[in-house]
Scaffold this motif. Structure first.
Motif, PDB file in Angstrom:
ATOM      1  N   GLY A   1      18.951 -16.575  -5.074  1.00 31.52           N
ATOM      2  CA  GLY A   1      18.218 -15.496  -6.066  1.00 31.52           C
ATOM      3  C   GLY A   1      17.556 -14.469  -5.196  1.00 31.52           C
ATOM      4  N   LEU A   2      16.967 -14.836  -4.270  1.00 29.63           N
ATOM      5  CA  LEU A   2      16.190 -13.766  -3.448  1.00 29.63           C
ATOM      6  C   LEU A   2      17.212 -12.869  -2.612  1.00 29.63           C
ATOM      7  CD1 LEU A   2      13.722 -12.826  -2.043  1.00 29.63           C
ATOM      8  CD2 LEU A   2      13.816 -14.238  -0.494  1.00 29.63           C
ATOM      9  N   THR A   3      18.266 -13.521  -2.166  1.00 28.78           N
ATOM     10  CA  THR A   3      19.402 -12.601  -1.534  1.00 28.78           C
ATOM     11  C   THR A   3      19.909 -11.648  -2.452  1.00 28.78           C
ATOM     12  OG1 THR A   3      19.979 -14.568  -0.150  1.00 28.78           O
ATOM     13  CG2 THR A   3      21.544 -12.894  -0.229  1.00 28.78           C
ATOM     14  N   HIS A   4      20.133 -12.137  -3.840  1.00 31.96           N
ATOM     15  CA  HIS A   4      20.776 -11.162  -4.832  1.00 31.96           C
ATOM     16  C   HIS A   4      19.630 -10.179  -5.114  1.00 31.96           C
ATOM     17  CE1 HIS A   4      24.565 -12.996  -5.713  1.00 31.96           C
ATOM     18  NE2 HIS A   4      24.215 -14.152  -5.670  1.00 31.96           N
ATOM     19  N   TYR A   5      18.532 -10.452  -5.049  1.00 36.48           N
ATOM     20  CA  TYR A   5      17.429  -9.586  -5.638  1.00 36.48           C
ATOM     21  C   TYR A   5      17.301  -8.458  -4.482  1.00 36.48           C
ATOM     22  CZ  TYR A   5      13.079  -7.248  -7.103  1.00 36.48           C
ATOM     23  OH  TYR A   5      12.174  -6.391  -7.216  1.00 36.48           O
ATOM     24  N   LEU A   6      17.448  -8.796  -3.366  1.00 38.63           N
ATOM     25  CA  LEU A   6      17.300  -7.836  -2.224  1.00 38.63           C
ATOM     26  C   LEU A   6      18.436  -6.862  -2.262  1.00 38.63           C
ATOM     27  CD1 LEU A   6      15.669 -10.099   0.632  1.00 38.63           C
ATOM     28  CD2 LEU A   6      14.504  -8.321  -0.734  1.00 38.63           C
ATOM     29  N   THR A   7      19.607  -7.596  -2.282  1.00 38.54           N
ATOM     30  CA  THR A   7      20.758  -7.018  -2.264  1.00 38.54           C
ATOM     31  C   THR A   7      20.814  -6.017  -3.527  1.00 38.54           C
ATOM     32  OG1 THR A   7      22.212  -8.608  -1.468  1.00 38.54           O
ATOM     33  CG2 THR A   7      23.407  -6.866  -2.659  1.00 38.54           C
ATOM     34  N   SER A   8      20.356  -6.335  -4.614  1.00 40.45           N
ATOM     35  CA  SER A   8      20.214  -5.340  -5.918  1.00 40.45           C
ATOM     36  C   SER A   8      19.257  -4.203  -5.379  1.00 40.45           C
ATOM     37  CB  SER A   8      19.492  -6.033  -7.139  1.00 40.45           C
ATOM     38  OG  SER A   8      19.328  -5.460  -8.372  1.00 40.45           O
ATOM     39  N   ARG A   9      18.242  -4.323  -4.943  1.00 44.91           N
ATOM     40  CA  ARG A   9      17.166  -3.453  -4.644  1.00 44.91           C
ATOM     41  C   ARG A   9      17.872  -2.451  -3.495  1.00 44.91           C
ATOM     42  NH1 ARG A   9      13.813  -1.423  -7.063  1.00 44.91           N
ATOM     43  NH2 ARG A   9      12.277  -1.121  -5.396  1.00 44.91           N
ATOM     44  N   SER A  10      18.573  -2.798  -2.527  1.00 41.82           N
ATOM     45  CA  SER A  10      19.316  -2.043  -1.702  1.00 41.82           C
ATOM     46  C   SER A  10      20.403  -1.202  -2.316  1.00 41.82           C
ATOM     47  CB  SER A  10      19.760  -2.780  -0.518  1.00 41.82           C
ATOM     48  OG  SER A  10      20.652  -2.044   0.190  1.00 41.82           O
ATOM     49  N   LEU A  11      21.001  -1.623  -3.290  1.00 41.97           N
ATOM     50  CA  LEU A  11      21.965  -0.978  -4.029  1.00 41.97           C
ATOM     51  C   LEU A  11      21.332   0.220  -4.812  1.00 41.97           C
ATOM     52  CD1 LEU A  11      24.546  -4.006  -4.803  1.00 41.97           C
ATOM     53  CD2 LEU A  11      25.031  -1.879  -3.117  1.00 41.97           C
ATOM     54  N   GLU A  12      20.356  -0.197  -5.281  1.00 42.96           N
ATOM     55  CA  GLU A  12      19.475   0.783  -6.582  1.00 42.96           C
ATOM     56  C   GLU A  12      19.167   1.794  -5.566  1.00 42.96           C
ATOM     57  OE1 GLU A  12      15.873   0.558  -9.561  1.00 42.96           O
ATOM     58  OE2 GLU A  12      16.374  -1.250  -8.561  1.00 42.96           O
ATOM     59  N   LEU A  13      18.525   1.842  -4.568  1.00 42.02           N
ATOM     60  CA  LEU A  13      18.002   2.881  -3.688  1.00 42.02           C
ATOM     61  C   LEU A  13      19.158   3.713  -3.195  1.00 42.02           C
ATOM     62  CD1 LEU A  13      15.281   0.802  -1.514  1.00 42.02           C
ATOM     63  CD2 LEU A  13      14.995   2.577  -3.450  1.00 42.02           C
ATOM     64  N   ARG A  14      20.318   2.912  -3.306  1.00 45.36           N
ATOM     65  CA  ARG A  14      21.414   3.784  -2.546  1.00 45.36           C
ATOM     66  C   ARG A  14      22.106   4.447  -3.691  1.00 45.36           C
ATOM     67  NH1 ARG A  14      25.202   0.149   1.187  1.00 45.36           N
ATOM     68  NH2 ARG A  14      24.193  -1.778  -0.025  1.00 45.36           N
ATOM     69  N   GLY A  15      21.545   4.419  -4.949  1.00 41.24           N
ATOM     70  CA  GLY A  15      22.365   5.292  -6.011  1.00 41.24           C
ATOM     71  C   GLY A  15      23.647   4.448  -6.549  1.00 41.24           C
ATOM     72  N   LYS A  16      23.488   3.090  -6.698  1.00 42.00           N
ATOM     73  CA  LYS A  16      24.487   2.552  -7.198  1.00 42.00           C
ATOM     74  C   LYS A  16      23.851   1.401  -8.390  1.00 42.00           C
ATOM     75  CE  LYS A  16      27.294   2.558  -2.992  1.00 42.00           C
ATOM     76  NZ  LYS A  16      28.016   1.873  -1.743  1.00 42.00           N
ATOM     77  N   PRO A  17      23.598   1.971  -9.367  1.00 38.20           N
ATOM     78  CA  PRO A  17      22.868   1.089 -10.429  1.00 38.20           C
ATOM     79  C   PRO A  17      23.733   0.282 -10.923  1.00 38.20           C
ATOM     80  CG  PRO A  17      23.595   3.210 -11.123  1.00 38.20           C
ATOM     81  CD  PRO A  17      23.887   3.282  -9.643  1.00 38.20           C
ATOM     82  N   THR A  18      25.185   0.111 -11.076  1.00 36.23           N
ATOM     83  CA  THR A  18      26.062  -0.898 -11.767  1.00 36.23           C
ATOM     84  C   THR A  18      26.034  -1.861 -10.797  1.00 36.23           C
ATOM     85  OG1 THR A  18      27.375   0.880 -12.734  1.00 36.23           O
ATOM     86  CG2 THR A  18      28.419  -1.370 -12.717  1.00 36.23           C
ATOM     87  N   ASP A  19      26.333  -1.581  -9.729  1.00 33.07           N
ATOM     88  CA  ASP A  19      26.428  -2.757  -8.693  1.00 33.07           C
ATOM     89  C   ASP A  19      25.036  -3.282  -8.358  1.00 33.07           C
ATOM     90  OD1 ASP A  19      29.163  -2.403  -8.162  1.00 33.07           O
ATOM     91  OD2 ASP A  19      28.838  -1.041  -6.212  1.00 33.07           O
ATOM     92  N   SER A  20      23.931  -2.705  -8.453  1.00 28.85           N
ATOM     93  CA  SER A  20      22.562  -3.099  -8.448  1.00 28.85           C
ATOM     94  C   SER A  20      22.384  -4.301  -9.617  1.00 28.85           C
ATOM     95  CB  SER A  20      21.533  -2.155  -8.260  1.00 28.85           C
ATOM     96  OG  SER A  20      20.294  -2.587  -8.759  1.00 28.85           O
ATOM     97  N   LEU A  21      22.722  -3.916 -10.757  1.00 32.66           N
ATOM     98  CA  LEU A  21      22.406  -4.584 -12.101  1.00 32.66           C
ATOM     99  C   LEU A  21      23.307  -5.992 -12.069  1.00 32.66           C
ATOM    100  CD1 LEU A  21      20.978  -5.060 -14.655  1.00 32.66           C
ATOM    101  CD2 LEU A  21      22.786  -3.842 -15.617  1.00 32.66           C
ATOM    102  N   LYS A  22      24.275  -5.818 -11.386  1.00 31.82           N
ATOM    103  CA  LYS A  22      25.223  -7.162 -11.185  1.00 31.82           C
ATOM    104  C   LYS A  22      24.516  -8.049 -10.316  1.00 31.82           C
ATOM    105  CE  LYS A  22      29.651  -5.120 -11.670  1.00 31.82           C
ATOM    106  NZ  LYS A  22      31.008  -4.792 -11.097  1.00 31.82           N
ATOM    107  N   HIS A  23      23.908  -7.781  -9.239  1.00 32.53           N
ATOM    108  CA  HIS A  23      23.178  -8.400  -8.409  1.00 32.53           C
ATOM    109  C   HIS A  23      21.917  -8.993  -8.956  1.00 32.53           C
ATOM    110  CE1 HIS A  23      25.798  -8.773  -4.758  1.00 32.53           C
ATOM    111  NE2 HIS A  23      26.046  -7.639  -4.784  1.00 32.53           N
ATOM    112  N   LEU A  24      21.466  -7.955  -9.595  1.00 32.57           N
ATOM    113  CA  LEU A  24      19.988  -8.450 -10.375  1.00 32.57           C
ATOM    114  C   LEU A  24      20.239  -9.767 -11.536  1.00 32.57           C
ATOM    115  CD1 LEU A  24      16.793  -7.648 -10.580  1.00 32.57           C
ATOM    116  CD2 LEU A  24      17.568  -6.123 -12.346  1.00 32.57           C
TER     117      LEU A  24
END
Length: 306
Positions: free
Chosen positions: A60-83
């Motif tokens: 869960g932590l791995t996916h959450y950190l990945t989600s935050r990274s993608l969100e900061l890089r302007g990739k909301p769709t991929d970010s939501l998948k990992h969230l």
């Protein structure tokens, strides 16, 4: 000796000292485990931490950190998948579950929001926040009965918030179930909340519900003044909260309580002329002309042209 020669000599002696120390000091004995990067010091392996709960938390932590990274890089769709993956891997993390649900509700994906919130509900059945967000998701999905059930569960907890109380009271009022709406507010009055703003919110709900139900003013006033007294007992320090509380008391005829709060505001800021005007008005209503005169004189000193 020149400065450059002195510097080179100092560096040379320092290197010679370190090399001598390293060659003469015995190396520490290696210990079993995972190398730490320091000679002789290894990290002991923890073979007991590979439980399913631990592995789920890591995932869960791995996916959450990945989600935050993608969100900061302007990739909301991929970010939501990992969230979503983070919430499903470790639904005991209330903040992650609610964050995922909020994102899904913003995108009108109520089924996804309900799915992760139900997982969070199962993992943490005492969470008021999860039940409140589940109620909001059911509302957005046009499932009022399920929303009522979720909000009722939240209200039954020791510390519900205004989210569930307001939503449940308004759902009952919208369906003309005014007795049920008042029961919600009566239950709220039994809670031990320590924030004055909470009780001001309950006062608002008594006012709105009472007016919608065309209830007798005595019933509305009883609920409002009880809520205001609970807020006042907590001795609010925020000037905006004090002002709102004083205004509420004044509207509902609790003039002495309003006077005490307006005086408190003036002590905090003597330049509040509108507060002095309201205080003078209350003094005149109470036939306290001398006190009213003092307030009017203070206003004239600040505004001599009036």
């Amino acid at each position: 000796m020149r400065r450059g020669s002195q510097t080179r000599l100092f560096i040379g002696l320092t290197l010679l000292w370190f090399s001598t120390g390293c060659s003469t000091s015995p190396l520490a004995k290696q210990r079993p485990g995972i190398p730490s990067g320091i000679h002789g010091l290894n990290i002991e392996e923890d073979t007991t931490s590979e439980s399913p709960e631990f592995l789920n938390r890591v995932e869960g932590l791995t996916h959450y950190l990945t989600s935050r990274s993608l969100e900061l890089r302007g990739k909301p769709t991929d970010s939501l998948k990992h969230l979503e993956a983070a919430a499903k891997a470790d639904p005991s993390q209330e903040t992650v579950v609610v964050h995922a649900a909020r994102r899904f509700l913003q995108k009108k994906k109520t089924d996804k929001a309900i799915e992760v919130l139900r997982l969070g509900q199962a993992a943490n059945p005492e969470s008021v926040t999860t039940y409140e967000w589940l109620g909001l998701a059911y509302q957005q999905a046009n499932q009022p009965d399920e929303a009522v059930a979720a909000f009722k569960t939240a209200l039954a907890k020791p510390h519900p918030t205004l989210i569930s109380i307001r939503a449940l009271a308004k759902l009952h009022a919208a369906a003309k179930r005014f007795d049920d709406a008042f029961k919600v507010l009566e239950t709220a009055l039994t809670k031990d909340e320590r924030e004055p703003e909470f009780w001001l919110g309950i006062a608002d709900l008594y006012r709105d519900t009472g007016l919608a139900a065309r209830a007798k003013m005595d019933k509305i006033k009883a609920g409002i003044t009880t809520s205001l007294d609970k807020a006042n007992t907590l001795n609010p320090e925020n000037p905006l909260t004090i002002h709102r509380l004083a205004d509420y008391y004044k509207i509902w005829g609790e003039n002495e309580k309003a006077i005490a709060l307006f005086i408190q505001l003036i002590e905090l800021n003597p330049g509040l002329l509108n507060v002095r005007e309201q205080l003078a008005d209350l003094y005149l209503r109470a036939d306290k002309t001398q006190d009213a005169t003092k307030q009017l004189e203070a206003i004239l000193r600040e505004r001599p042209t009036n």
